[in-house]
Motif scaffolding. Sequence first.
Motif, PDB file in Angstrom:
ATOM      1  N   ASN A 201      40.577  43.240  57.436  1.00 43.58           N
ATOM      2  CA  ASN A 201      39.160  43.628  57.395  1.00 43.58           C
ATOM      3  C   ASN A 201      38.994  45.108  57.724  1.00 43.58           C
ATOM      4  OD1 ASN A 201      38.947  40.765  59.451  1.00 43.58           O
ATOM      5  ND2 ASN A 201      38.638  40.722  57.239  1.00 43.58           N
ATOM      6  N   PRO A 203      36.658  48.278  59.499  1.00 45.09           N
ATOM      7  CA  PRO A 203      36.320  48.474  60.909  1.00 45.09           C
ATOM      8  C   PRO A 203      34.928  48.036  61.311  1.00 45.09           C
ATOM      9  CG  PRO A 203      36.151  50.552  59.751  1.00 45.09           C
ATOM     10  CD  PRO A 203      36.695  49.554  58.765  1.00 45.09           C
ATOM     11  N   GLU A 204      34.087  47.612  60.327  1.00 47.46           N
ATOM     12  CA  GLU A 204      32.694  47.314  60.680  1.00 47.46           C
ATOM     13  C   GLU A 204      32.086  46.352  59.661  1.00 47.46           C
ATOM     14  OE1 GLU A 204      28.475  49.773  61.285  1.00 47.46           O
ATOM     15  OE2 GLU A 204      30.285  50.818  60.622  1.00 47.46           O
ATOM     16  N   THR A 279      38.039  40.785  62.097  1.00 38.78           N
ATOM     17  CA  THR A 279      39.089  40.721  63.119  1.00 38.78           C
ATOM     18  C   THR A 279      39.731  42.096  63.268  1.00 38.78           C
ATOM     19  OG1 THR A 279      40.957  40.284  61.614  1.00 38.78           O
ATOM     20  CG2 THR A 279      39.610  38.376  62.289  1.00 38.78           C
ATOM     21  N   ASP A 280      40.669  42.197  64.210  1.00 34.32           N
ATOM     22  CA  ASP A 280      41.465  43.415  64.337  1.00 34.32           C
ATOM     23  C   ASP A 280      42.910  43.165  63.901  1.00 34.32           C
ATOM     24  OD1 ASP A 280      42.329  41.837  66.445  1.00 34.32           O
ATOM     25  OD2 ASP A 280      42.192  43.412  67.965  1.00 34.32           O
ATOM     26  N   ASP A 281      43.107  42.211  63.002  1.00 37.44           N
ATOM     27  CA  ASP A 281      44.452  41.878  62.540  1.00 37.44           C
ATOM     28  C   ASP A 281      45.139  43.065  61.856  1.00 37.44           C
ATOM     29  OD1 ASP A 281      44.130  39.326  63.496  1.00 37.44           O
ATOM     30  OD2 ASP A 281      43.836  38.386  61.532  1.00 37.44           O
ATOM     31  N   ASN A 283      44.866  46.252  62.579  1.00 34.16           N
ATOM     32  CA  ASN A 283      45.371  47.128  63.629  1.00 34.16           C
ATOM     33  C   ASN A 283      46.619  46.547  64.289  1.00 34.16           C
ATOM     34  OD1 ASN A 283      45.125  47.667  66.887  1.00 34.16           O
ATOM     35  ND2 ASN A 283      44.804  49.516  65.679  1.00 34.16           N
ATOM     36  N   LYS A 284      46.611  45.252  64.542  1.00 36.57           N
ATOM     37  CA  LYS A 284      47.775  44.613  65.171  1.00 36.57           C
ATOM     38  C   LYS A 284      48.996  44.676  64.267  1.00 36.57           C
ATOM     39  CE  LYS A 284      45.074  41.376  67.991  1.00 36.57           C
ATOM     40  NZ  LYS A 284      44.662  39.962  68.174  1.00 36.57           N
ATOM     41  N   LYS A 289      44.187  52.126  62.695  1.00 35.44           N
ATOM     42  CA  LYS A 289      42.828  51.669  62.471  1.00 35.44           C
ATOM     43  C   LYS A 289      42.494  51.780  60.991  1.00 35.44           C
ATOM     44  CE  LYS A 289      41.079  52.927  67.061  1.00 35.44           C
ATOM     45  NZ  LYS A 289      40.070  53.729  67.818  1.00 35.44           N
TER      46      LYS A 289
END
Length: 313
Positions: A201, A203-204, A279-281, A283-284, A289
Motif C-alpha cells: 500500500n 503511505p496514505e 498497512t506498513d508491509d 516498509n517492513k 517508505k
Amino acid sequence: MGKLLLTGVDGNLGRQAAEDLLKIVNKDQVILCGYNPEALKFFAKQGIETHVTNFNQIDGLKEAFSEADKLALISMPFVGQKRQQAHKNVVDAAKAAGVKQIIYTSLVNAADQSNPSVEKIDHIYTEDYIKHIGLDYIFLRNSQYAEAMITNYFTYAKGDGVLKNSQGDGKMAYISRKDCAKAVAHALAATDYHEAILNINGPELMTMTAFIAIGNKVTGHHVTYKEITDEENYQIFDAMGVPRTTDGTFKDGSEAPFSSEGMVTFAQAIRLGKMDTFTDDFNKLTGQKPLTVEYMFRHANDFQVGERHSMDD
C-alpha cells in the motif's frame, strides 16, 4: 541456494522489478523471462540468463524454470479464463521444475467474495491454486497504481477540468508501480517470508477528491471531481475507444490502457470500501517508505501509466 527467476520483464512492472533486483543481488543469481525476445536482449547483453516464455503454453516452461529456487509471477495483463490458465501453466511448471517458492502480484482484498472487482477473480484463483499445489508463497496484494490516476488527472486537466468516475468517496492507499516493482525484487531476495500475504500500500488512504487536491496544489490546475454512475463511467471509456474487456482491441497511445470492465468494477470496489486496505508491509519488506502522491505529481513525467506491452492482451 538456487536462482531467483522473474517473469514479465517485457512489461512496465516486470522491467522495473528486474532493474531493482539487479541492484540488490548478483546478476549470476538471476533468471529473467518474457515473451518478447527484443525486451530480453538488454539484459542478455549484460550476461544475465534469459528465456523467452509464453505462459499460454506449458511447453518449455519447466526447462526455463529448472535452475530457479524462487519464482516471481507478474500477473498477466489479460482478464478471465485465459489468464487463469496461463497462471496455472506457470505454477504447474514451477512445481515440476522444483521451484520452492512463488511470489505473486495480486490485489488488495482479493479473497473477499463481496469485492466486485472483476480483476480479483483471477487473483484469488491463482492464490488458491498455488496453495493447493503445495508451494510456499509470498502474495503481494497491491493497491491501485497511482500512475493510472495521475495520467487520468492530466487527461481531465487538458479537457473540461472535471475528473469523473464512479468511485465516489471511497478510499485507496495509492501506490506507485515503481514501489510495487521494488516489493517484487525484495520479496524475491528475501529469505524470511513463508506462506506470507503482504499488502503493498501507499503511505496514505485518500479519496479521489483528496488525490485531485494534491494534483492541483502541485500543478496549479483547478481540476474538480464529479461522481458518476458505473454505467456513465462505462460510457466515458466507450467514447475514448477503450474496450470493455481485454478481449477487445486496445488503441496505441491510449491514456487508459486497461479494459473498462476492469476499471469500472475497480471504481465500484473503491466506492464500497472494498479496497481501503492500509498497512506498513511495504516498509517492513523493503526497509523503505513508499512514495507519496505529492512526490509523484512533482515528478509527473516519471509517473505516467505508459504503454500497454502485452502482445496478446
